[in-house]
Write an enzyme that holds these catalytic residues in place. Structure first.
Site, PDB file in Angstrom:
ATOM      1  N   GLY A  61      -4.892 -30.634 -24.720  1.00  0.00           N
ATOM      2  CA  GLY A  61      -5.800 -31.317 -23.814  1.00  0.00           C
ATOM      3  C   GLY A  61      -5.240 -32.636 -23.343  1.00  0.00           C
ATOM      4  O   GLY A  61      -4.237 -33.135 -23.872  1.00  0.00           O
ATOM      5  N   GLU A  62      -5.885 -33.195 -22.322  1.00  0.00           N
ATOM      6  CA  GLU A  62      -5.471 -34.489 -21.802  1.00  0.00           C
ATOM      7  C   GLU A  62      -6.643 -35.177 -21.148  1.00  0.00           C
ATOM      8  O   GLU A  62      -7.635 -34.560 -20.765  1.00  0.00           O
ATOM      9  CB  GLU A  62      -4.330 -34.339 -20.793  1.00  0.00           C
ATOM     10  N   TYR A  65      -6.707 -41.450 -20.502  1.00  0.00           N
ATOM     11  CA  TYR A  65      -6.156 -42.437 -21.418  1.00  0.00           C
ATOM     12  C   TYR A  65      -5.300 -41.852 -22.528  1.00  0.00           C
ATOM     13  O   TYR A  65      -4.820 -42.603 -23.376  1.00  0.00           O
ATOM     14  CB  TYR A  65      -7.305 -43.258 -22.033  1.00  0.00           C
ATOM     15  N   GLY A 194     -11.534 -26.606 -32.624  1.00  0.00           N
ATOM     16  CA  GLY A 194     -11.632 -25.399 -31.811  1.00  0.00           C
ATOM     17  C   GLY A 194     -11.370 -25.655 -30.340  1.00  0.00           C
ATOM     18  O   GLY A 194     -10.716 -26.627 -29.970  1.00  0.00           O
ATOM     19  N   ASP A 196     -12.521 -26.340 -26.272  1.00  0.00           N
ATOM     20  CA  ASP A 196     -13.587 -27.066 -25.583  1.00  0.00           C
ATOM     21  C   ASP A 196     -14.493 -26.099 -24.834  1.00  0.00           C
ATOM     22  O   ASP A 196     -14.123 -24.954 -24.545  1.00  0.00           O
ATOM     23  CB  ASP A 196     -13.024 -28.147 -24.665  1.00  0.00           C
ATOM     24  N   ASP A 232     -20.404 -40.016 -22.716  1.00  0.00           N
ATOM     25  CA  ASP A 232     -19.350 -39.281 -21.997  1.00  0.00           C
ATOM     26  C   ASP A 232     -19.272 -37.845 -22.503  1.00  0.00           C
ATOM     27  O   ASP A 232     -18.191 -37.317 -22.741  1.00  0.00           O
ATOM     28  CB  ASP A 232     -18.000 -39.976 -22.186  1.00  0.00           C
ATOM     29  N   GLY A 236     -15.642 -31.018 -21.709  1.00  0.00           N
ATOM     30  CA  GLY A 236     -14.360 -31.122 -22.383  1.00  0.00           C
ATOM     31  C   GLY A 236     -14.450 -31.841 -23.717  1.00  0.00           C
ATOM     32  O   GLY A 236     -13.500 -31.812 -24.512  1.00  0.00           O
ATOM     33  N   THR A 272     -14.237 -42.556 -25.945  1.00  0.00           N
ATOM     34  CA  THR A 272     -13.878 -43.424 -24.821  1.00  0.00           C
ATOM     35  C   THR A 272     -14.197 -42.686 -23.532  1.00  0.00           C
ATOM     36  O   THR A 272     -14.277 -41.461 -23.516  1.00  0.00           O
ATOM     37  CB  THR A 272     -12.371 -43.763 -24.832  1.00  0.00           C
TER      38      THR A 272
END
Length: 356
Positions: A61-62, A65, A194, A196, A232, A236, A272
């Site tokens: 994932g990405e 930040y 696991g 998303d 947030d 994801g 974040t």
């Protein structure tokens, strides 16, 4: 033997200076001890603790930040900090900014306990692994902790994993080779939660029901324990995995609650802000009135409403017209609640899965 800690707790120097102590350090993943002491990783790059083969490291994932890599049974979240150059089109996080996420992550670890004397407990929030590993290299003792500040370039194994992800998915982030050689990172070593929600294949309404119950109960318990708001919680940041357990236990203000899970376990991640769902962010701004530091548990409810929308509009699963009606009714009722705690206590959608 000389003691030489190459990886430091990121909170150790923040209390006095509000900046991280920078030491010659390396990002450590769960990888064979033979590789740890066999070559030049200590000399030129991000050190990897070789419990799985380097070629088995996978980027999973990405976000704006940072990056996330799977290594063995762990996931390492790598966040660049304190640099002057923009990263992924954004100003880099300062160390003092990231401290809040560190404190939140460690604080949420504290509610994983289910001792009989605790008031609030759940395992819904992703666990930071707190173990300490010791290695001896060249007569020096190295301590490897699961939350650390690191300095140095990405290891080649991580670069390969990043490039493979880029080829397959098309990364929106800058290539890690663009970082200066002595750039600093914060690394979180996390439990593997696991897939998303965006990529997870839900089978039926029972799984959807379990997902909504676990997310709501987890938020409710964190509200009660710490006045916590995620702010947030896009798809994801919700991880799902199947296991053999049929129930999951929560403790809310001293009351034990056991819910049926349909074999699904949920983990909430990432404290974040990331880049997604501007409509929900706009609604949060209306609730908080730009007073971001205040306590507004209603923001958790807004993300629950968002989650119901995602399940109705973006996810495919076996469902009846009654199931869809139940979700639409839940969405309407959620808008009347002021917190996730209110919802989990008062709404029949959640009590229907309650065993105890």
């Amino acid at each position: 033997m000389k003691q030489k800690p190459i990886l430091e707790s990121i909170t150790s120097s923040m209390d006095e200076s509000k900046t991280f102590e920078r030491r010659k350090a390396h990002i450590v993943l769960e990888l064979p001890r033979c590789a740890l002491g066999s070559g030049n990783y200590l000399d030129h790059g991000i050190l990897i603790d070789w419990r799985c083969e380097p070629d088995n490291i996978v980027k999973v994932g990405e976000g704006t930040y940072g990056e996330a890599f799977e290594a063995g049974n762990t996931v390492c979240k790598i966040v660049p900090i304190d640099g002057d150059l923009p990263v992924n089109g954004e100003v880099q996080k300062r160390s003092e900014e990231l401290l809040e996420e560190v404190i939140l992550s460690r604080t949420l670890n504290n509610i994983r306990s289910h001792d009989s004397d605790v008031d609030n407990a759940c395992t819904t929030f992703i666990e930071i692994l707190e173990h300490v590993i010791q290695y001896v290299i060249s007569n020096d003792l190295f301590f490897i902790r699961s939350l650390r500040v690191c300095e140095g370039p990405y290891d080649p194994a991580l670069v390969r994993a990043w490039e493979y992800w880029d080829e397959k998915h098309g990364s929106e982030n800058d290539h890690p080779k663009e970082f200066p050689e002595k750039h600093c990172f914060v690394v979180f070593v996390l439990q593997h939660g696991g897939k998303d929600l965006e990529s997870f294949v839900l089978l039926n309404f029972d799984e959807v029901h379990s997902l909504l119950v676990q997310v709501t109960a987890g938020l409710a318990i964190a509200e009660a324990a710490y006045e916590f708001e995620h702010r947030d919680l896009h798809w994801g940041n919700i991880l799902l995995r199947r296991n053999d357990s049929n129930t999951v236990q929560f403790i809310l203000e001293g009351k034990k609650m056991i819910f049926r899970t349909s074999g699904l376990l949920i983990s909430i991640i990432d404290f974040t802000l990331s880049r997604i769902n501007t409509e929900t962010y706009r609604k949060m701004k209306e609730v908080t009135g730009d007073f971001w530091e205040g306590s507004f548990p209603k923001t958790n409810v807004l993300w629950l409403i968002y989650l119901v929308d995602i399940l109705l509009l973006k996810k495919s699963f076996d469902r009846s017209s009654k199931n869809e009606g139940d979700l639409h009714s839940l969405k309407r009722r959620l808008s009347k609640y002021n917190s996730a705690k209110e919802a989990i206590i008062l709404d029949p959608f959640f009590s229907n899965l309650l065993v105890l």
